[in-house]
Write an enzyme that holds these catalytic residues in place. Structure first.
Site, PDB file in Angstrom:
ATOM      1  N   HIS A   1     -13.173   3.282   0.551  1.00  0.00           N
ATOM      2  CA  HIS A   1     -13.136   2.397   1.713  1.00  0.00           C
ATOM      3  C   HIS A   1     -13.888   0.918   1.290  1.00  0.00           C
ATOM      4  O   HIS A   1     -14.241   0.159   2.058  1.00  0.00           O
ATOM      5  CB  HIS A   1     -13.831   2.785   3.013  1.00  0.00           C
ATOM      6  CG  HIS A   1     -13.079   3.855   3.810  1.00  0.00           C
ATOM      7  ND1 HIS A   1     -13.823   4.744   4.351  1.00  0.00           N
ATOM      8  CD2 HIS A   1     -11.740   4.197   3.967  1.00  0.00           C
ATOM      9  CE1 HIS A   1     -13.072   5.624   4.860  1.00  0.00           C
ATOM     10  NE2 HIS A   1     -11.904   5.227   4.523  1.00  0.00           N
TER      11      HIS A   1
ATOM     12  N   ARG B   1     -11.996  16.150   7.746  1.00  0.00           N
ATOM     13  CA  ARG B   1     -12.727  16.556   6.530  1.00  0.00           C
ATOM     14  C   ARG B   1     -14.489  17.167   7.047  1.00  0.00           C
ATOM     15  O   ARG B   1     -14.701  16.462   7.978  1.00  0.00           O
ATOM     16  CB  ARG B   1     -12.846  15.542   5.596  1.00  0.00           C
ATOM     17  CG  ARG B   1     -11.668  15.030   4.769  1.00  0.00           C
ATOM     18  CD  ARG B   1     -11.813  13.904   3.983  1.00  0.00           C
ATOM     19  NE  ARG B   1     -10.605  13.293   3.552  1.00  0.00           N
ATOM     20  CZ  ARG B   1     -10.301  11.911   3.471  1.00  0.00           C
ATOM     21  NH1 ARG B   1     -11.309  10.984   3.697  1.00  0.00           N
ATOM     22  NH2 ARG B   1      -9.455  11.387   3.246  1.00  0.00           N
TER      23      ARG B   1
ATOM     24  N   GLU C   1      -8.220  -4.946   5.303  1.00  0.00           N
ATOM     25  CA  GLU C   1      -8.192  -4.708   3.952  1.00  0.00           C
ATOM     26  C   GLU C   1      -7.025  -5.371   3.383  1.00  0.00           C
ATOM     27  O   GLU C   1      -7.113  -6.025   2.300  1.00  0.00           O
ATOM     28  CB  GLU C   1      -7.933  -3.181   3.965  1.00  0.00           C
ATOM     29  CG  GLU C   1      -9.338  -2.497   4.451  1.00  0.00           C
ATOM     30  CD  GLU C   1      -8.948  -0.880   4.514  1.00  0.00           C
ATOM     31  OE1 GLU C   1      -8.433  -0.752   5.663  1.00  0.00           O
ATOM     32  OE2 GLU C   1      -9.229  -0.191   3.819  1.00  0.00           O
TER      33      GLU C   1
ATOM     34  N   ASN D   1       0.761  -1.201  -0.217  1.00  0.00           N
ATOM     35  CA  ASN D   1      -0.078   0.131  -0.070  1.00  0.00           C
ATOM     36  C   ASN D   1       0.860   1.178  -0.053  1.00  0.00           C
ATOM     37  O   ASN D   1       1.346   1.536   0.991  1.00  0.00           O
ATOM     38  CB  ASN D   1      -0.808   0.050   1.224  1.00  0.00           C
ATOM     39  CG  ASN D   1      -1.710   1.254   1.398  1.00  0.00           C
ATOM     40  OD1 ASN D   1      -1.871   2.048   0.456  1.00  0.00           O
ATOM     41  ND2 ASN D   1      -2.681   0.887   2.366  1.00  0.00           N
TER      42      ASN D   1
ATOM     43  N   ARG E   1      -2.747  -2.137  -3.375  1.00  0.00           N
ATOM     44  CA  ARG E   1      -4.105  -1.313  -2.953  1.00  0.00           C
ATOM     45  C   ARG E   1      -4.033  -0.048  -3.608  1.00  0.00           C
ATOM     46  O   ARG E   1      -3.100   0.745  -3.694  1.00  0.00           O
ATOM     47  CB  ARG E   1      -4.061  -1.044  -1.280  1.00  0.00           C
ATOM     48  CG  ARG E   1      -5.170  -0.358  -1.074  1.00  0.00           C
ATOM     49  CD  ARG E   1      -5.105   0.969   0.038  1.00  0.00           C
ATOM     50  NE  ARG E   1      -6.302   1.740  -0.291  1.00  0.00           N
ATOM     51  CZ  ARG E   1      -6.428   2.805   0.368  1.00  0.00           C
ATOM     52  NH1 ARG E   1      -5.445   3.708   0.888  1.00  0.00           N
ATOM     53  NH2 ARG E   1      -7.447   3.464   0.380  1.00  0.00           N
TER      54      ARG E   1
END
Ligand code: ADP
Length: 396
Positions: free
Chosen positions: A179, A238, A383, A7, A90
């Site tokens: 996600h 955010r 993940e 990743n 990823r």
């Protein structure tokens, strides 16, 4: 078969080496400060961690060091690179074309490069991480696993924005969702427990970035993140969804450029923006407990948005079998789970407060109150394992 999962971020590269026969993680680690000076942390289960500062001028230097450590006679877990059967990468964004995990060839790479414009933060480092791995491991297959691909099952009513349709045709502006690998993993776990193939499940991935996804029978029907990961619930820094006119108004009033405005909404908003204390949920909760009013407000806003989305997804699916919490906040924070689940009994969601607050951190636990219509779980996400599994399935 052994699968290496990579990743790559702009200045970091995370890796995990899986043995797919046992499902075990043989080693994992993190290269940081790539292109600055360089640092690697290398971990093997049950053994002492290895950390060192090594010059890492680019992603290629980082992956070369990772392979050197994996094969090292003392710190390593394999004898030679050829033991690695495939590499899973990823990617946050697979655009409209890469709708499922795929072996990466010229065509896929060209497509990923063509969509960098709609994925400016994650795209370039992920591509350069992939190219670096391909150059040092040219003989194995490289597989791309895309966060967006779980959402390829969404109907256009869920992904087309109500703006002039030509803008979708011209610029591919639409809801993509993110996600997805995490939502897919925890949804599958919940479906296993429920034993119901058409289960209606809402998964809440609540971390530094947060998103909520509705799935029927393991297929996504809607999700809170949109064209970018900026849409949806408020996050660490955010804003999540706000009236779009607020954006243009701020630009005019504060004299901000589009880039400065994006930065304000991406890095200075959410929990941090409202509380003024921190983007980290633990700090904000602590400040709230110490009587900090804006921290209380920030937490209440977060919970308010999440409840609204859960309610809207129950309406959209006309029912709900399971609600799942995952990621940093969702897996670990019983207080936030309780705040979210409070007063949702009309929807059939009721939790056992003691079980919830005493749930062991990082463990899969059912927190449903006896007799409740909907089952509620905290399920740790994984993940990396999902990426390894997809890679294995494609190459075996
Ligand atoms: P990312 O989106 O960067 O992967 P994580 O999933 O690690 O982030 O989530 C980070 C968030 O999880 C932070 O807001 C942090 O406060 C929260 N968190 C992590 N561990 C705990 C914990 N043990 N208790 C409460 N909150 C936690």
């Amino acid at each position: 078969m052994k699968i290496l999962v990579v990743n790559a971020g702009s200045s970091s590269l995370k890796y995990q080496l899986f043995d797919m026969d046992s499902g075990d993680v043989l080693a994992k680690g993190l290269c940081e400060r790539i292109g600055i000076d360089g640092c690697i942390t290398h971990k093997r289960p049950g053994k002492e961690n290895y950390k060192s500062n090594e010059p890492l001028k680019d992603h290629k230097a980082a992956i070369e060091l990772v392979l050197k450590l994996l094969c090292d006679s003392e710190l390593g877990v394999i004898s030679e690179v050829s033991e690695i059967g495939a590499v899973g990468h990823r990617f946050a964004h697979g655009g409209e074309m890469l709708r499922k995990s795929s072996i990466l060839g010229e065509k896929e790479l060209m497509y990923l490069e063509s969509i960098v414009e709609i994925n400016p933060l994650h795209g370039p480092p992920a591509i350069s991480g992939f190219k670096a791995c391909q150059s040092v491991m040219p003989d194995v297959k490289h597989v791309g696993v895309f966060d967006t691909s779980y959402y390829s099952t969404m109907d256009e009513t869920a992904y087309i924005y109500p703006i002039p349709y030509e803008l979708y045709e011209k610029y591919k502006i639409r809801r993509y969702g993110f996600h997805g690998t995490s939502h897919r993993f925890v949804c599958a776990k919940a479906m296993d427990i429920l034993g119901k193939s058409d289960a209606k499940v809402i998964t809440c991935h609540l971390g530094n970035g947060s998103s909520i996804t509705a799935s029927i029978g393991g297929k996504a029907v809607d999700t809170s993140m949109g064209f970018t990961p900026q849409e949806g619930v408020p996050m660490g820094t955010r804003s999540g969804s706000i009236d779009p006119t607020v954006v243009t108004y701020i630009m005019k009033k504060e004299g901000l450029s589009p880039e400065e405005t994006e930065k304000l909404l991406n890095s200075k908003s959410g929990l941090l923006g409202v509380s003024g204390v921190s983007s980290d949920c633990r700090d904000v909760l602590e400040a709230q407990n110490d009587g900090n009013k804006r921290s209380r407000l920030a937490m209440n806003i977060l919970v308010h948005y999440i409840k609204k989305i859960i309610g809207s997804y129950v309406a959209e699916m006309n029912g709900l079998d399971a609600l799942v919490f995952t990621a940093g906040i969702g897996e670990n924070d019983g207080v936030v789970r309780e705040m979210i689940c409070n007063d949702l009994s009309y929807l059939g969601i009721e939790i056992d407060k003691d079980v919830n607050l005493n749930a062991k951190r990082g463990e899969q636990v059912e927190i449903t109150k006896q007799g409740a219509r909907v089952r509620t779980f905290a399920i740790p996400t994984n993940e990396e394992y999902m990426i390894a599994l997809d890679t294995y399935e494609l190459v075996k």
